[in-house]
Design an enzyme around this catalytic site. Structure first.
Site, PDB file in Angstrom:
ATOM      1  N   GLY A 114     -64.761  28.206  35.967  1.00  0.00           N
ATOM      2  CA  GLY A 114     -63.522  28.195  35.205  1.00  0.00           C
ATOM      3  C   GLY A 114     -62.372  27.633  36.021  1.00  0.00           C
ATOM      4  CE  LYS A 119     -70.975  28.971  35.262  1.00  0.00           C
ATOM      5  NZ  LYS A 119     -70.427  30.314  35.011  1.00  0.00           N
ATOM      6  CB  VAL A 144     -63.306  25.211  26.280  1.00  0.00           C
ATOM      7  CG1 VAL A 144     -62.664  24.357  27.366  1.00  0.00           C
ATOM      8  CG2 VAL A 144     -64.018  26.398  26.897  1.00  0.00           C
ATOM      9  N   GLY A 145     -61.975  23.793  23.738  1.00  0.00           N
ATOM     10  CA  GLY A 145     -61.255  22.654  23.189  1.00  0.00           C
ATOM     11  C   GLY A 145     -59.925  23.043  22.579  1.00  0.00           C
ATOM     12  CB  VAL A 170     -68.727  25.255  39.140  1.00  0.00           C
ATOM     13  CG1 VAL A 170     -69.165  26.414  40.042  1.00  0.00           C
ATOM     14  CG2 VAL A 170     -69.868  24.262  38.964  1.00  0.00           C
ATOM     15  N   GLY A 200     -65.077  18.192  20.692  1.00  0.00           N
ATOM     16  CA  GLY A 200     -65.393  19.612  20.718  1.00  0.00           C
ATOM     17  C   GLY A 200     -64.126  20.440  20.675  1.00  0.00           C
ATOM     18  CG  LEU A 201     -61.281  20.158  18.354  1.00  0.00           C
ATOM     19  CD1 LEU A 201     -60.528  19.800  17.084  1.00  0.00           C
ATOM     20  CD2 LEU A 201     -60.355  20.102  19.559  1.00  0.00           C
ATOM     21  N   GLY A 202     -64.043  23.952  20.087  1.00  0.00           N
ATOM     22  CA  GLY A 202     -64.375  25.366  20.113  1.00  0.00           C
ATOM     23  C   GLY A 202     -63.348  26.120  20.924  1.00  0.00           C
ATOM     24  CD  GLU A 216     -62.801  22.252  40.362  1.00  0.00           C
ATOM     25  OE1 GLU A 216     -63.561  23.228  40.528  1.00  0.00           O
ATOM     26  OE2 GLU A 216     -62.567  21.422  41.244  1.00  0.00           O
TER      27      GLU A 216
END
Length: 464
Positions: free
Chosen positions: A157, A228, A36-37, A155, A32-34, A152
């Site tokens: 960030g 969360k 966050v990735g 929930v 996954g390179l969106g 981690e």
């Protein structure tokens, strides 16, 4: 069995920080390179030296997988193996740690994590939906194959929310956990209160600024918060069937509610809260809903896209941590912290899945500890806020008071504001402590009165 019976603590070792350390690098496979990735790859590129010094070894990106090879992600993929199939990445023998950043509770994300665990590979994920809905199953695989799963980033960030409950409170008796767990909703409520603009108008702005998705329903309907909360409740109390958590979002909160709340000395926040049951056989209470919080409370001061996670334990007392709960940077930072935790303890398998326990390994034939149903909030005793549009004439309050009396609900405060229509007013009241189900039934009866022109809006006053 308590959590301590089946979840071993992290055993921190003292890494060799010297450049001459001969330990081989740990090789990451990032699925996954969106947002966050790509953020994680940028962080690893910029902070490579820091990570190596803290871990006593190099941490390198060995392989990646995403839907599009041609997209410019602002980071170099030179020398990195590309897998079109994310499951092939999980099975790649050159990958030591699998980082799942695809998202979604099922489909490729779940397949990647399950395949990695069956091969005994540690997993780091930011996938709250996957952990909330399938945590008990992943715990079984983690235990069976002695492959850690760290989450981690799922929930809050960059907030150390999981560590707060799992580690800080691990030797204490947690009484409640939760807080403001969605930055999109908090931004909308903050802007509505500050500017007097409508929900729809502020939502449009949040989408334009990138704070809300094109389809914002997961956020504004409370589902993201519930994911969360289920994770935090699983850490603090017991695994919960996600579908048993009652969820109410913020679609029906109006500027009138925010005006009334301010007049009464409160702010409106979307909260997800879980509390310990009254007895050993009583499931924890858990719910997601907009609430009134006192204007001088810690939660009332958390504005904009910020999150706040709160926990209270018997000996530690109340604990609150705040910060940015989403976005590429904060989430990537949390993912990197889990990678570092694995690197410092490599190749130890003591850092097993820190959630819902297993009675024993599935191979022994004994059952995985199952999920329970959340108690919900229908039997909670609390003060409540009620607001509706009514006729501006004598006798209306008497009719309302009569219904509340019939349901055992007494009134603490009543105020009103002018409405747009002539001879109409917006009326709000705050009850004395009352049973939640009784208040809900009273609201339904009030809606049938000819002098009331809408179903009353009901919100819990938290803390009670």
């Amino acid at each position: 069995m308590t959590q301590a019976d089946h979840t071993a603590p992290v055993e921190e070792t003292t890494p060799d920080h010297s450049p001459s350390s001969a330990l081989p690098p740990l090789r990451l496979g990032v699925a996954g390179l969106g947002t966050v990735g790509a953020g994680l790859l940028a962080l690893l590129e910029r902070c490579e030296g820091n990570l190596s010094r803290h871990c006593g070894r190099d941490v390198v990106v060995q392989a990646v997988s995403a839907r599009s090879r041609g997209r410019d992600r602002g980071v170099s993929l030179e020398g990195v193996t590309w897998h079109d199939d994310p499951v092939a990445l999980a099975r790649d023998p050159e990958v030591d740690i699998v980082v799942e950043l695809i998202g979604g509770s099922d489909g490729p994300a779940r397949a990647v994590v399950e395949n990695a665990l069956r091969l005994g590979k540690p997993v780091v994920t930011a996938n709250k939906a996957l952990i909330a809905r399938h945590g008990h199953e992943l715990a079984a695989l983690s235990q069976q194959y002695q492959a850690p799963v760290l989450y981690e980033a799922a929930v809050g960030g960059a907030l150390p929310a999981v560590r707060l409950v799992r580690d800080t409170c691990s030797a204490d008796e947690v009484l409640c956990v939760g807080g403001i767990l969605n930055g999109t909703c908090n931004y909308i409520l903050t802007e509505m209160a500050n500017t007097g603009r409508s929900f729809a108008d502020v939502l449009d702005e949040a989408q334009a600024k990138g704070y809300a998705e094109a389809d914002p329903s997961t956020d504004i309907d409370g589902v993201d918060t519930a994911h969360k909360l289920a994770i935090l409740a699983g850490l603090a109390f017991q695994p919960l069937d996600f579908t048993s958590i009652p969820v109410t979002g913020i679609r029906h909160v109006t500027t009138e509610d925010l005006r009334f709340a301010a007049t009464l000395g409160y702010r409106v926040r979307l909260l997800g809260m879980a509390r310990r049951g009254l007895g050993a056989s009583t499931p924890p209470e858990a719910w997601v809903q907009p609430c009134l919080v006192p204007e001088d409370s810690a939660l009332a001061t958390v504005n904009g896209v910020y999150n706040a996670v709160t926990a209270e334990a018997h000996f530690a007392g109340p604990l609150v941590i705040t910060g940015q709960g989403a976005g590429a940077g904060p989430t990537a930072s949390a993912v990197a912290s889990d990678i570092a935790a694995l690197a410092r303890n490599w190749p130890s398998r003591t850092h097993a899945f820190p959630l819902w326990g297993v009675h024993s390994q599935p191979a022994s034939g004994r059952d995985v500890l199952g999920e329970g149903k959340a108690a919900g909030a229908e039997n909670v005793t609390s003060r409540f806020y009620m607001r509706c549009e009514v006729d501006d004439r004598p006798g209306v309050m008497a009719d309302v008071a009569s219904i509340l009396r019939d349901h055992g609900v007494s009134v603490h405060q009543v105020i009103q504001h002018e409405a747009a229509l002539p001879n109409h007013v917006h009326m709000a009241l705050v009850t004395h402590p009352a049973n939640a189900e009784a208040v809900a039934q009273a609201a339904q009866r009030m809606a049938m009165l000819p002098c009331i022109h809408e179903t009353p809006m009901v919100m819990k006053v938290e803390p009670s």
